[in-house]
Write a protein that holds these residues in place. Structure first.
Motif, short mmCIF file in Angstrom:
data_model
loop_
_atom_site.label_atom_id
_atom_site.label_comp_id
_atom_site.label_asym_id
_atom_site.label_seq_id
_atom_site.Cartn_x
_atom_site.Cartn_y
_atom_site.Cartn_z
N SER A 1 1.06 3.16 -0.02
CA SER A 1 -0.40 3.07 0.06
C SER A 1 -0.95 4.03 1.11
CB SER A 1 -0.82 1.64 0.40
OG SER A 1 -0.51 1.36 1.76
N ASP A 2 -2.23 4.36 0.96
CA ASP A 2 -2.89 5.22 1.95
C ASP A 2 -2.93 4.55 3.32
OD1 ASP A 2 -3.28 7.15 0.06
OD2 ASP A 2 -5.37 6.64 -0.35
N ILE A 3 -3.12 3.23 3.33
CA ILE A 3 -3.16 2.50 4.59
C ILE A 3 -1.83 2.65 5.33
CG2 ILE A 3 -3.13 0.13 5.53
CD1 ILE A 3 -5.93 1.09 5.15
N TYR A 4 -0.73 2.54 4.60
CA TYR A 4 0.59 2.72 5.22
C TYR A 4 0.72 4.15 5.77
CZ TYR A 4 5.63 2.81 5.92
OH TYR A 4 6.88 2.94 6.50
N ARG A 5 0.26 5.12 5.01
CA ARG A 5 0.33 6.52 5.46
C ARG A 5 -0.44 6.70 6.76
NH1 ARG A 5 2.14 9.90 1.17
NH2 ARG A 5 2.22 8.79 -0.83
N PHE A 6 -1.67 6.21 6.78
CA PHE A 6 -2.49 6.31 8.01
C PHE A 6 -1.77 5.67 9.19
CE2 PHE A 6 -6.35 7.19 5.44
CZ PHE A 6 -6.92 8.15 6.24
N GLY A 7 -1.26 4.48 8.98
CA GLY A 7 -0.61 3.74 10.07
C GLY A 7 0.57 4.49 10.65
N GLU A 8 1.43 5.03 9.78
CA GLU A 8 2.61 5.76 10.24
C GLU A 8 2.24 7.04 10.97
OE1 GLU A 8 6.09 4.87 9.90
OE2 GLU A 8 4.94 3.01 9.69
N VAL A 9 1.28 7.76 10.43
CA VAL A 9 0.88 9.04 11.03
C VAL A 9 0.21 8.82 12.39
CG1 VAL A 9 -0.78 10.91 10.72
CG2 VAL A 9 0.80 10.39 8.90
N LEU A 10 -0.67 7.82 12.46
CA LEU A 10 -1.33 7.53 13.74
C LEU A 10 -0.33 7.09 14.80
CD1 LEU A 10 -4.60 5.70 12.63
CD2 LEU A 10 -4.51 7.58 14.27
N GLN A 11 0.64 6.29 14.39
CA GLN A 11 1.62 5.79 15.35
C GLN A 11 2.62 6.89 15.76
OE1 GLN A 11 4.63 2.72 14.12
NE2 GLN A 11 3.60 1.49 15.66
#
Length: 468
Positions: A200-210
């Motif tokens: 999901s896009d949410i998972y992508r955002f979370g991983e990249v931000l972290q």
């Protein structure tokens, strides 16, 4: 100019959408203009479709073409979101994720001083870290959009579409920024839950931000200081605004030819009377929406120039059509252009009095740098959040819609267009657009943001801080 040893080599890897690649290219041009070297990484067809570089920068920006791996259901030659309908975008993401090996090989071979990546390559922060390459998530999304999403942990707290229709509880200031229900329903399956075992896009955002070392944001302190500050508090790492990155065009002869007949039409219109209508490369109205927009333009009695995409690539089977007789009835005061049009030149023309837009941030920036007031009609992705930011600041006017299903009527389109473009009650929006020019069109301010960003990158890089 400092010696070559002191200059940075920065690699950039945007998502496969022109609304992402163009701001990345603008930042690349600004950094290269200071003498630094850029490796701009995308797929062959996308690189070939990017705007031409000014000759002064051509030697400093190297376009790296990574062939896009074949993925089932993705049409041949589909290398960007502009090439496929929405239902095929998950397969484009799958192909993008399959670039992991070729990206690793490129990074191992070239060893850039910094790597800037987009929201989509959730696998890239770990690769960069393993290779000892410092990395930044460069967000083409506003700080408000990232702040609304929150941290990886906070993203996991929202379970239902309704959870996205209220402002984030972690914002310590009053705000209306949130999705309307119809906006989140459009993206919930792909963006939040993932479909067909997709990431999901949410998972992508979370991983990249972290996983990144730094968050760089297409924004400025003058526009959204509270959101930038919140981002830093939430993510506990540096958040660096790089300015609004207004698009700079380098004209080719082809552009000039296309513009000639358009300019002649705009020159015949009264000052600040024309409604310019364009929904970017991503958004495509449904047939019902198209009909209401068309009838609203007709009813408004305003002159208009409409750049209309009727399909998204050859795989798009849902070709939309204008209402019967519409073009004939409006030919004395309106033009529907189904080919490419030079948006910057159009928005710069003094006859344009309002811009009916999807709220994509590049279009917002381009409009406000020329003082054009905004009428907002969202379709997809972050556009709903952008529109709320603009509405909250009274910079743009939201066309009234049913919050449940997103439907709207031709008369609300007509009333909104007239309000913002010509009527006395809409003067506040026109005045606000003039006021915003100094934020969105100030080249000196933009340069200062980029200088500050480069200073930070240099200060954290051993090859530029040690003696050459």
């Amino acid at each position: 100019m400092a010696s070559d040893e002191k200059k940075l080599h920065i690699a950039m890897f945007p998502w496969l959408a022109f609304g992402h690649m163009i701001p990345y290219l603008e930042l690349a041009k600004l950094i290269a203009s200071k003498g630094h070297r850029i490796s701009f990484i995308s797929t062959p067809r996308n690189v070939d479709r990017l705007p031409k570089l000014p000759p002064t920068l051509a030697s400093l920006i190297d376009f790296v073409k990574l062939p896009l791996p074949h993925v089932e259901y993705l049409p041949d030659n589909a290398e960007a979101t502009i090439d496929v309908p929405l239902n095929l975008v998950p397969f484009l993401k799958k192909a993008y994720d399959a670039l992991q090996d070729s990206m690793t090989l490129f990074l191992e071979d070239s060893r850039p001083d910094w790597l800037l990546y987009d929201f989509a390559p959730y696998w890239l922060p770990a690769i960069a870290r393993n290779l000892g390459i410092p990395s930044a998530f460069f967000s083409i999304f506003t700080a408000a959009c990232l702040g609304f999403l929150g941290t990886k942990a906070q993203m996991g707290e929202r379970k239902s579409p309704e959870d996205y229709t209220v402002p984030p509880p972690w914002a310590p200031f009053p705000t209306t920024v949130s999705f309307r229900l119809f906006e989140v329903l459009k993206i919930f399956d792909q963006g939040v839950t993932g479909v067909e075992e997709e990431v999901s896009d949410i998972y992508r955002f979370g991983e990249v931000l972290q996983g990144c070392d730094v968050v760089a944001v297409r924004s400025c302190m003058e526009f959204e200081p509270e959101w930038l500050s919140l981002l830093e508090d939430l993510n506990r790492k540096p958040v660096l605004p790089v300015g609004q990155l207004p698009t700079t065009a380098y004209d080719s002869e082809d552009d000039t030819d296309s513009w000639r007949w358009m300019k002649a039409w705009f020159d015949r219109q009264s000052k600040r009377s024309v409604v310019y209508v364009a929904f970017g490369s991503e958004a495509k109205p449904s047939q019902t929406e198209l009909s209401e927009i068309a009838l609203g333009l007709e009813q408004s009695e305003l002159p208009f120039f409409w750049v209309l995409r009727t399909r998204k690539g050859p795989a798009d089977t849902e070709v939309i059509e204008l209402p019967e007789g519409f073009e004939e009835r409006t030919k004395e005061r309106g033009i529907v252009c189904t080919s490419w049009a030079p948006q910057l030149k159009i928005l710069a023309h003094e006859s344009v009095g309002g811009f009916l837009t999807h709220s994509g941030w590049s279009s917002v920036v381009e409009s406000l740098q020329f003082e054009r007031p905004l009428i907002l009609l969202t379709f997809y992705a972050d556009q709903g959040l952008n529109a709320k930011v603009l509405d909250e600041k009274k910079i743009g006017y939201l066309i009234p819609r049913n919050e449940q299903d997103g439907s709207f009527t031709w008369d609300s389109v007509a009333e909104s267009l007239r309000l913002v473009t010509v009527e006395e009650e809409g003067k506040a929006y026109r005045d606000k657009a003039k006021e915003m020019k100094r934020l969105f069109g100030d080249r000196d301010s933009q340069n200062r943001y980029v200088d500050s960003f480069i200073d930070y990158l240099e200060s954290r890089n051993p090859s530029t801080t040690s003696e050459g």
